[in-house]
Design a protein around this motif. Structure first.
Motif, mmCIF file in Angstrom:
data_model
loop_
_atom_site.group_PDB
_atom_site.id
_atom_site.type_symbol
_atom_site.label_atom_id
_atom_site.label_comp_id
_atom_site.label_asym_id
_atom_site.label_seq_id
_atom_site.Cartn_x
_atom_site.Cartn_y
_atom_site.Cartn_z
ATOM 1 N N ALA A 163 0.632 -0.835 -0.266
ATOM 2 C CA ALA A 163 -0.212 0.733 0.202
ATOM 3 C C ALA A 163 0.898 1.463 0.509
ATOM 4 O O ALA A 163 2.286 0.746 0.564
ATOM 5 C CB ALA A 163 -1.012 -0.220 1.394
ATOM 6 N N LYS A 181 -3.049 4.185 -3.316
ATOM 7 C CA LYS A 181 -2.513 2.641 -3.477
ATOM 8 C C LYS A 181 -2.799 1.732 -3.492
ATOM 9 O O LYS A 181 -2.031 1.149 -2.599
ATOM 10 C CB LYS A 181 -1.233 3.108 -4.895
ATOM 11 N N LEU A 182 -3.337 0.556 -3.703
ATOM 12 C CA LEU A 182 -3.041 -1.459 -2.978
ATOM 13 C C LEU A 182 -2.697 -2.077 -4.097
ATOM 14 O O LEU A 182 -3.255 -1.747 -5.193
ATOM 15 C CB LEU A 182 -4.305 -0.882 -2.056
ATOM 16 N N TYR A 184 -2.512 -6.150 -4.205
ATOM 17 C CA TYR A 184 -2.329 -7.506 -3.386
ATOM 18 C C TYR A 184 -2.599 -8.261 -4.950
ATOM 19 O O TYR A 184 -2.904 -8.989 -5.438
ATOM 20 C CB TYR A 184 -3.959 -7.507 -2.790
ATOM 21 N N GLN A 194 -6.136 1.801 -7.190
ATOM 22 C CA GLN A 194 -5.643 3.627 -7.126
ATOM 23 C C GLN A 194 -6.620 4.348 -7.157
ATOM 24 O O GLN A 194 -7.557 4.502 -7.730
ATOM 25 C CB GLN A 194 -4.333 3.309 -8.235
#
Length: 725
Positions: A163, A181-182, A184, A194
């Motif tokens: 993140a 922003k992430l 995974y 984002q």
């Protein structure tokens, strides 16, 4: 050339992220715009890459703002809401802007007041190829390209959650920027999302914005300035310069042992004012040496732009015997741009729907040759409706076939050859305002490239490049007919235009590793059949009617095209003439203190470019020579950066074009890094234009009415979170 010196506020990517175990090590940065996916040091054609901390310091603003101090690059500003890069004196349709290898598919190349629909807040790195880059990306890149790269559709999954966020406040115009922003990764899947938002009120500038009031400004202090002028041109304020830009999106990708497949959806929205037109009535235009006049019709005009875009990427390793990889990228775009008058009515609306696709196949070495063959397709529907609909509805279809091959020779040397053929067809898809018949047009263009990289020693390279690149005329150059209020002109296209042919030669030598790094380039670019705008002196109406009378003064017309010596619009034609661009760039960095608790790096860059017609006469909007110095330091968790740039007066201007004064630009940054487990927080303070200089860009249509913002102080917090796996 006497103004070419060593300069300024920029950081080589190689200087931004040194390895802890070796303070002179250079991190490997893969250039995505290259068909060979190699580092910039390994490529035959020189590439400038902005990444790491250097990119973080430049994120605020438009893509033009971010790149404005890179060697050979400047900003074609149209107020704080619009900034499009200019490469070595050329801009507009000759500079292609890419979003992860696919064009932005907006309308920014049609008019200087149209924003680029890419948000630099999302960028992981930004790549600049200077000079013709048409072999992979088509004829629109005849001057160069800018590729904005992010990590939404990766080649490999990064497990776990990552993140990041950035929150900043600017003292000038109450400017606020927020981004998050992430990412995974789990198993073969990579997910991402984002968001970013930038808002600002009207920006402050030193004194009056328009040149016509500067004489009065010199006669009156801040407390006793002319209040009559204040009504027409606010003191210390750039009226109608407020903005709001928002972007968001999501992505998913599946990555396996044989390849990857992914999709991303993004939404870009911006609303910004067009400054300057409410106050000025007479200032320079720029194209081909004509005078620019901004009429009252733009008072309070705002732009409301929105774009929805879908990107698809697929890659297959070893698709068949003898081939390494097959890669495909597809972009699908829905773009709308409204120009809203002060009354709230929509004066003009631009609609663009476009699909662009590129497929490329890389083969295994054959007699030491390794290369890429590809196919590029584009399908674009363009429509403009309203007062500024000076280009008819048009469908443009394009197909291009390219091949690039590279092989090593000798000890550490490289040879690269390439070629491309394009077919572009314009089809009129509606009623035109022109009083003459407008017909469909088709062009076939050819481009060739040859380059060599010689290893003169360890990390010392000499690069030689030669290109012949062709660019087909754009829709507005062929079919324009009507008032173009953004540039205060009445434009007429020419359906007899031939493709431009750029013949470019460049020599680059540099050292890319060690305590002292440097690079210098010289180039020459002759463009046959260069398309430009030429003022007219015939005394006729725009449709050719009336009684001819030449008086040695450029003709003016009203919005209907009727000849009027006091008219608000300058009558201009798209014409062709041979032109030349030539110049030089130099940049260097020195690690003054490379070991111990205090790290101190010095840097410098300078550039100069000349643009002129082959038989004499300066081209308009050419960047002046720039020079300066900078330094960055780190001690423990504390970082600092300071830079100074001197830009000289631009007096080499086209006929009737005003010059721009020189200016001094001082910037400084201070940051403090906190590390907490897998998280890192950076508190920072940044100062821009600390000397509060009035900066008028020679590359801007609005240089006489809209200078750059004055002194700005930013405070912010940047957070990066990567938990341990």
């Amino acid at each position: 050339m006497t103004s070419l010196a060593l300069a300024l506020s920029w950081s080589l990517p190689a200087h931004t992220q040194q390895a802890e175990e070796d303070d002179t090590a250079v991190p490997t940065i893969v250039v995505e715009a290259s068909p060979f996916k190699r580092s910039s040091e390994e490529l035959v054609q020189p590439v400038d890459v902005l990444s790491g901390e250097a990119l973080e310091r430049r994120r605020n603003g438009t893509i033009g703002d971010v790149l404005a101090d890179r060697p050979g690059v400047s900003n074609a500003s149209f107020g704080p809401g619009v900034g499009r890069p200019v490469i070595r004196g050329q801009g507009g349709p000759r500079v292609q802007i890419l979003d992860n290898g696919i064009g932005t598919m907006d309308a920014s190349s049609i008019s200087a007041d149209h924003a680029v629909s890419v948000d630099p807040q999302n960028a992981e790195q930004i790549e600049i190829i200077k000079g013709p880059a048409t072999l992979i990306y088509g004829g629109g890149a005849s001057a160069g390209l800018v590729n904005v790269v992010d990590d939404r559709l990766p080649d490999a999954v990064t497990p776990g959650l990552r993140a990041g966020g950035n929150f900043s406040y600017g003292s000038n115009a109450d400017e606020k920027t927020r981004s998050a922003k992430l990412r995974y990764g789990v198993g073969p899947w990579q997910f991402g999302t984002q968001y970013s938002l930038r808002t600002a009120g009207d920006f402050s500038v030193p004194g009056f914005a328009t040149r016509q009031h500067e004489e009065s400004e010199h006669d009156h202090g801040d407390d006793e300035h002319d209040h009559g002028h204040e009504e027409a041109d606010s003191f210390n304020i750039l009226d109608n310069s407020s903005l709001r830009t928002e972007s968001y999106g999501a992505s998913t990708a599946f990555v396996g042992s044989r390849g990857m497949l992914g999709a991303a959806v993004t939404r870009f929205e911006t609303n910004y004012g067009v400054p300057g037109h409410a106050h000025a009535h007479e200032h320079e235009h720029e194209e081909g040496g004509q005078e620019e006049e901004a009429g009252h019709s733009h008072e309070g005009v705002r732009i409301d732009l929105e774009q929805t875009r879908v990107d698809l990427r697929g890659k297959l390793y070893a698709p068949m015997r003898g081939f390494e990889a097959l890669e495909a990228r597809i972009g699908v775009n829905d773009y709308r741009h409204k120009e809203i008058e002060q009354s709230g009515a929509i004066g003009t609306q631009f609609d663009v729907t476009e699909v662009e696709a590129r497929v490329q196949l890389s083969h295994e070495p054959i007699a030491a040759w390794k290369g890429v063959t590809g196919l590029q397709l584009s399908d674009r529907d363009f429509e403009a409706v309203g007062a500024e609909a000076f280009v008819p509805p048009t469908k443009t279809r394009g197909v291009g076939l390219f091949v690039v091959e590279q092989r090593p020779f000798g000890t550490g040397h490289q040879l690269e050859l390439g070629g491309r053929v394009d077919r572009l067809e314009h089809e009129i898809d509606g009623v035109s305002n022109a009083p003459f018949a407008q017909r469909d047009q088709g062009f076939t263009t050819y481009s060739l490239s040859a380059g060599s990289a010689f290893a003169l020693g360890e990390h010392l390279h000499l690069r030689l490049n030669a290109q012949r690149a062709q660019r087909a005329p754009s829709t507005e150059e062929l079919y324009a007919y009507g008032p173009h209020l953004a540039t205060s002109s009445f434009e007429r296209g020419d359906q007899s235009l031939d493709p431009e042919t750029a013949n470019n030669i460049e020599i680059t030598i540099g050292r890319d590793s060690g305590r002292f790094t440097w690079e210098g380039s010289v180039y020459y670019n002759r463009i046959n059949d260069y398309v430009y705008l030429q003022e007219i002196d015939s005394g006729l109406d725009a449709d050719g009617s009336g009684t001819a009378s030449s008086d040695g003064v450029a003709d003016r017309v009203d919005e209907s095209g009727q000849f009027d010596a006091e008219g608000e619009l300058l009558l201009v034609d798209h014409r062709q003439r041979n032109a030349e661009f030539y110049g030089a760039e130099i940049q260097a960095g020195y690690k003054l203190l490379a070991s111990g608790p205090l790290k101190l790096n010095l840097r410098t860059f300078g550039d100069v470019v000349r643009g002129e017609f082959a038989r004499g006469g300066d081209l308009p909007r050419i960047t002046p020579a720039r020079a300066g110095i900078g330094a960055d330091a780190r001690i423990g968790a504390l970082t600092g950066d300071i830079s100074y740039q001197r830009t000289v007066r631009q007096e080499r201007t086209a006929a009737l074009e005003t010059d721009t004064p020189g200016y001094d630009l001082l910037s400084a940054d201070l940051g403090y890094v906190l590390k907490l487990g897998g998280a890192q927080a950076t508190l920072y303070v940044r100062g821009r234009n600390l000397l509060d200089e009035k900066i008028r860009l020679s590359t801007s249509f609005l240089k006489d009415v809209a200078p750059l913002p004055g002194r700005s102080i930013f405070t912010g917090l940047r957070i990066d979170f990567t938990p341990a796996i």
